[in-house]
Design a protein around this motif. Sequence first.
Motif, PDB file in Angstrom:
ATOM      1  N   GLU A   1      10.356-101.142 -35.524  1.00  0.00           N
ATOM      2  CA  GLU A   1      11.771-101.309 -35.192  1.00  0.00           C
ATOM      3  C   GLU A   1      12.432 -99.961 -34.930  1.00  0.00           C
ATOM      4  O   GLU A   1      13.160 -99.800 -33.945  1.00  0.00           O
ATOM      5  CB  GLU A   1      12.469-102.008 -36.365  1.00  0.00           C
ATOM      6  CG  GLU A   1      13.951-102.193 -36.211  1.00  0.00           C
ATOM      7  CD  GLU A   1      14.560-102.784 -37.477  1.00  0.00           C
ATOM      8  OE1 GLU A   1      15.649-102.315 -37.865  1.00  0.00           O
ATOM      9  OE2 GLU A   1      13.971-103.702 -38.064  1.00  0.00           O
ATOM     10  N   ILE A   2      12.164 -99.004 -35.788  1.00  0.00           N
ATOM     11  CA  ILE A   2      12.720 -97.655 -35.606  1.00  0.00           C
ATOM     12  C   ILE A   2      12.200 -97.039 -34.316  1.00  0.00           C
ATOM     13  O   ILE A   2      12.969 -96.492 -33.519  1.00  0.00           O
ATOM     14  CB  ILE A   2      12.369 -96.767 -36.821  1.00  0.00           C
ATOM     15  CG1 ILE A   2      13.135 -97.241 -38.062  1.00  0.00           C
ATOM     16  CG2 ILE A   2      12.665 -95.301 -36.532  1.00  0.00           C
ATOM     17  CD1 ILE A   2      12.649 -96.624 -39.352  1.00  0.00           C
TER      18      ILE A   2
ATOM     19  N   THR B   1       7.097 -88.403 -34.155  1.00  0.00           N
ATOM     20  CA  THR B   1       6.786 -88.994 -35.454  1.00  0.00           C
ATOM     21  C   THR B   1       7.674 -88.426 -36.550  1.00  0.00           C
ATOM     22  O   THR B   1       7.996 -89.128 -37.505  1.00  0.00           O
ATOM     23  CB  THR B   1       5.306 -88.784 -35.821  1.00  0.00           C
ATOM     24  OG1 THR B   1       4.991 -87.400 -35.731  1.00  0.00           O
ATOM     25  CG2 THR B   1       4.397 -89.584 -34.920  1.00  0.00           C
ATOM     26  N   GLY B   2       8.094 -87.203 -36.416  1.00  0.00           N
ATOM     27  CA  GLY B   2       8.996 -86.609 -37.407  1.00  0.00           C
ATOM     28  C   GLY B   2      10.332 -87.320 -37.443  1.00  0.00           C
ATOM     29  O   GLY B   2      10.915 -87.516 -38.518  1.00  0.00           O
ATOM     30  N   VAL B   3      10.824 -87.724 -36.290  1.00  0.00           N
ATOM     31  CA  VAL B   3      12.095 -88.441 -36.219  1.00  0.00           C
ATOM     32  C   VAL B   3      11.946 -89.838 -36.815  1.00  0.00           C
ATOM     33  O   VAL B   3      12.814 -90.297 -37.566  1.00  0.00           O
ATOM     34  CB  VAL B   3      12.598 -88.517 -34.757  1.00  0.00           C
ATOM     35  CG1 VAL B   3      13.861 -89.336 -34.656  1.00  0.00           C
ATOM     36  CG2 VAL B   3      12.822 -87.117 -34.203  1.00  0.00           C
ATOM     37  N   THR B   4      10.838 -90.512 -36.505  1.00  0.00           N
ATOM     38  CA  THR B   4      10.616 -91.846 -37.079  1.00  0.00           C
ATOM     39  C   THR B   4      10.404 -91.745 -38.586  1.00  0.00           C
ATOM     40  O   THR B   4      10.869 -92.606 -39.338  1.00  0.00           O
ATOM     41  CB  THR B   4       9.422 -92.561 -36.429  1.00  0.00           C
ATOM     42  OG1 THR B   4       8.250 -91.764 -36.572  1.00  0.00           O
ATOM     43  CG2 THR B   4       9.675 -92.842 -34.968  1.00  0.00           C
ATOM     44  N   ASN B   5       9.733 -90.711 -39.041  1.00  0.00           N
ATOM     45  CA  ASN B   5       9.524 -90.498 -40.468  1.00  0.00           C
ATOM     46  C   ASN B   5      10.866 -90.312 -41.176  1.00  0.00           C
ATOM     47  O   ASN B   5      11.127 -90.936 -42.209  1.00  0.00           O
ATOM     48  CB  ASN B   5       8.626 -89.279 -40.693  1.00  0.00           C
ATOM     49  CG  ASN B   5       8.265 -89.077 -42.148  1.00  0.00           C
ATOM     50  OD1 ASN B   5       8.605 -89.866 -43.009  1.00  0.00           O
ATOM     51  ND2 ASN B   5       7.568 -88.000 -42.411  1.00  0.00           N
ATOM     52  N   THR B   6      11.725 -89.482 -40.626  1.00  0.00           N
ATOM     53  CA  THR B   6      13.037 -89.242 -41.225  1.00  0.00           C
ATOM     54  C   THR B   6      13.854 -90.528 -41.284  1.00  0.00           C
ATOM     55  O   THR B   6      14.469 -90.838 -42.309  1.00  0.00           O
ATOM     56  CB  THR B   6      13.797 -88.169 -40.432  1.00  0.00           C
ATOM     57  OG1 THR B   6      13.017 -86.965 -40.422  1.00  0.00           O
ATOM     58  CG2 THR B   6      15.155 -87.889 -41.037  1.00  0.00           C
ATOM     59  N   ALA B   7      13.858 -91.278 -40.196  1.00  0.00           N
ATOM     60  CA  ALA B   7      14.603 -92.542 -40.167  1.00  0.00           C
ATOM     61  C   ALA B   7      14.051 -93.534 -41.182  1.00  0.00           C
ATOM     62  O   ALA B   7      14.799 -94.263 -41.842  1.00  0.00           O
ATOM     63  CB  ALA B   7      14.573 -93.139 -38.767  1.00  0.00           C
TER      64      ALA B   7
ATOM     65  N   LEU C   1      12.460 -92.799 -44.023  1.00  0.00           N
ATOM     66  CA  LEU C   1      12.828 -92.336 -45.355  1.00  0.00           C
ATOM     67  C   LEU C   1      14.294 -92.637 -45.657  1.00  0.00           C
ATOM     68  O   LEU C   1      14.640 -93.034 -46.769  1.00  0.00           O
ATOM     69  CB  LEU C   1      12.544 -90.838 -45.503  1.00  0.00           C
ATOM     70  CG  LEU C   1      11.080 -90.419 -45.413  1.00  0.00           C
ATOM     71  CD1 LEU C   1      10.955 -88.905 -45.499  1.00  0.00           C
ATOM     72  CD2 LEU C   1      10.251 -91.089 -46.484  1.00  0.00           C
ATOM     73  N   ARG C   2      15.147 -92.484 -44.674  1.00  0.00           N
ATOM     74  CA  ARG C   2      16.576 -92.796 -44.863  1.00  0.00           C
ATOM     75  C   ARG C   2      16.818 -94.288 -45.027  1.00  0.00           C
ATOM     76  O   ARG C   2      17.811 -94.689 -45.620  1.00  0.00           O
ATOM     77  CB  ARG C   2      17.388 -92.259 -43.692  1.00  0.00           C
ATOM     78  CG  ARG C   2      17.498 -90.760 -43.724  1.00  0.00           C
ATOM     79  CD  ARG C   2      18.393 -90.231 -42.649  1.00  0.00           C
ATOM     80  NE  ARG C   2      18.441 -88.778 -42.737  1.00  0.00           N
ATOM     81  CZ  ARG C   2      18.810 -87.995 -41.760  1.00  0.00           C
ATOM     82  NH1 ARG C   2      19.164 -88.503 -40.593  1.00  0.00           N
ATOM     83  NH2 ARG C   2      18.829 -86.691 -41.920  1.00  0.00           N
ATOM     84  N   ALA C   3      15.910 -95.112 -44.500  1.00  0.00           N
ATOM     85  CA  ALA C   3      16.035 -96.566 -44.630  1.00  0.00           C
ATOM     86  C   ALA C   3      15.569 -97.063 -45.995  1.00  0.00           C
ATOM     87  O   ALA C   3      15.675 -98.249 -46.289  1.00  0.00           O
ATOM     88  CB  ALA C   3      15.248 -97.264 -43.522  1.00  0.00           C
ATOM     89  N   GLY C   4      15.038 -96.160 -46.826  1.00  0.00           N
ATOM     90  CA  GLY C   4      14.633 -96.542 -48.169  1.00  0.00           C
ATOM     91  C   GLY C   4      13.148 -96.477 -48.438  1.00  0.00           C
ATOM     92  O   GLY C   4      12.710 -96.808 -49.532  1.00  0.00           O
ATOM     93  N   GLY C   5      12.364 -96.058 -47.459  1.00  0.00           N
ATOM     94  CA  GLY C   5      10.923 -95.949 -47.651  1.00  0.00           C
ATOM     95  C   GLY C   5      10.558 -94.612 -48.271  1.00  0.00           C
ATOM     96  O   GLY C   5      11.406 -93.738 -48.438  1.00  0.00           O
TER      97      GLY C   5
ATOM     98  N   ALA D   1       4.391 -92.396 -48.968  1.00  0.00           N
ATOM     99  CA  ALA D   1       3.194 -93.234 -49.088  1.00  0.00           C
ATOM    100  C   ALA D   1       3.352 -94.526 -48.284  1.00  0.00           C
ATOM    101  O   ALA D   1       2.405 -94.971 -47.616  1.00  0.00           O
ATOM    102  CB  ALA D   1       2.910 -93.556 -50.546  1.00  0.00           C
ATOM    103  N   GLU D   2       4.537 -95.120 -48.326  1.00  0.00           N
ATOM    104  CA  GLU D   2       4.792 -96.344 -47.558  1.00  0.00           C
ATOM    105  C   GLU D   2       4.771 -96.059 -46.058  1.00  0.00           C
ATOM    106  O   GLU D   2       4.307 -96.885 -45.267  1.00  0.00           O
ATOM    107  CB  GLU D   2       6.138 -96.946 -47.967  1.00  0.00           C
ATOM    108  CG  GLU D   2       6.145 -97.457 -49.386  1.00  0.00           C
ATOM    109  CD  GLU D   2       7.518 -97.743 -49.934  1.00  0.00           C
ATOM    110  OE1 GLU D   2       7.591 -98.408 -50.979  1.00  0.00           O
ATOM    111  OE2 GLU D   2       8.524 -97.303 -49.342  1.00  0.00           O
ATOM    112  N   TYR D   3       5.255 -94.879 -45.669  1.00  0.00           N
ATOM    113  CA  TYR D   3       5.206 -94.472 -44.263  1.00  0.00           C
ATOM    114  C   TYR D   3       3.761 -94.388 -43.785  1.00  0.00           C
ATOM    115  O   TYR D   3       3.406 -94.933 -42.740  1.00  0.00           O
ATOM    116  CB  TYR D   3       5.912 -93.128 -44.076  1.00  0.00           C
ATOM    117  CG  TYR D   3       5.829 -92.584 -42.673  1.00  0.00           C
ATOM    118  CD1 TYR D   3       6.695 -93.036 -41.690  1.00  0.00           C
ATOM    119  CD2 TYR D   3       4.889 -91.612 -42.321  1.00  0.00           C
ATOM    120  CE1 TYR D   3       6.624 -92.539 -40.391  1.00  0.00           C
ATOM    121  CE2 TYR D   3       4.812 -91.107 -41.047  1.00  0.00           C
ATOM    122  CZ  TYR D   3       5.686 -91.574 -40.087  1.00  0.00           C
ATOM    123  OH  TYR D   3       5.610 -91.090 -38.810  1.00  0.00           O
ATOM    124  N   GLY D   4       2.920 -93.732 -44.564  1.00  0.00           N
ATOM    125  CA  GLY D   4       1.510 -93.607 -44.208  1.00  0.00           C
ATOM    126  C   GLY D   4       0.814 -94.951 -44.115  1.00  0.00           C
ATOM    127  O   GLY D   4       0.030 -95.205 -43.197  1.00  0.00           O
ATOM    128  N   ALA D   5       1.095 -95.824 -45.074  1.00  0.00           N
ATOM    129  CA  ALA D   5       0.489 -97.162 -45.055  1.00  0.00           C
ATOM    130  C   ALA D   5       0.996 -97.970 -43.864  1.00  0.00           C
ATOM    131  O   ALA D   5       0.239 -98.705 -43.224  1.00  0.00           O
ATOM    132  CB  ALA D   5       0.794 -97.889 -46.355  1.00  0.00           C
TER     133      ALA D   5
END
Length: 92
Positions: free
Chosen positions: A22-23, A36-42, A44-48, A51-55
Amino acid sequence: MVKFVESRPFANPESAARKLAEIARELTCAQGWAYTGVTNTAFLRAGGNVAEYGAGIAHGIAYGLFAIDTSGTRITILETLVSCRIEIVEAR
């Protein structure tokens, strides 16, 4: 004593992959890919968390939701997700 822990919204790799897709879908409109850095930041801000990002990334790649280029810096939504989204919109 019992401690109650809040459930994590993206603890399931499938839900994390959906959120990442979705992001990425929101970010890839202009050029077809997102960093990927932008999606990672978004994410993390969404509550992830990391470890959840990697999975979520691993699950999304395994099921063909998106791809990451060889340098690891860009995420691209694959056609299967786009066509699935079109079918959902047309069904409404």
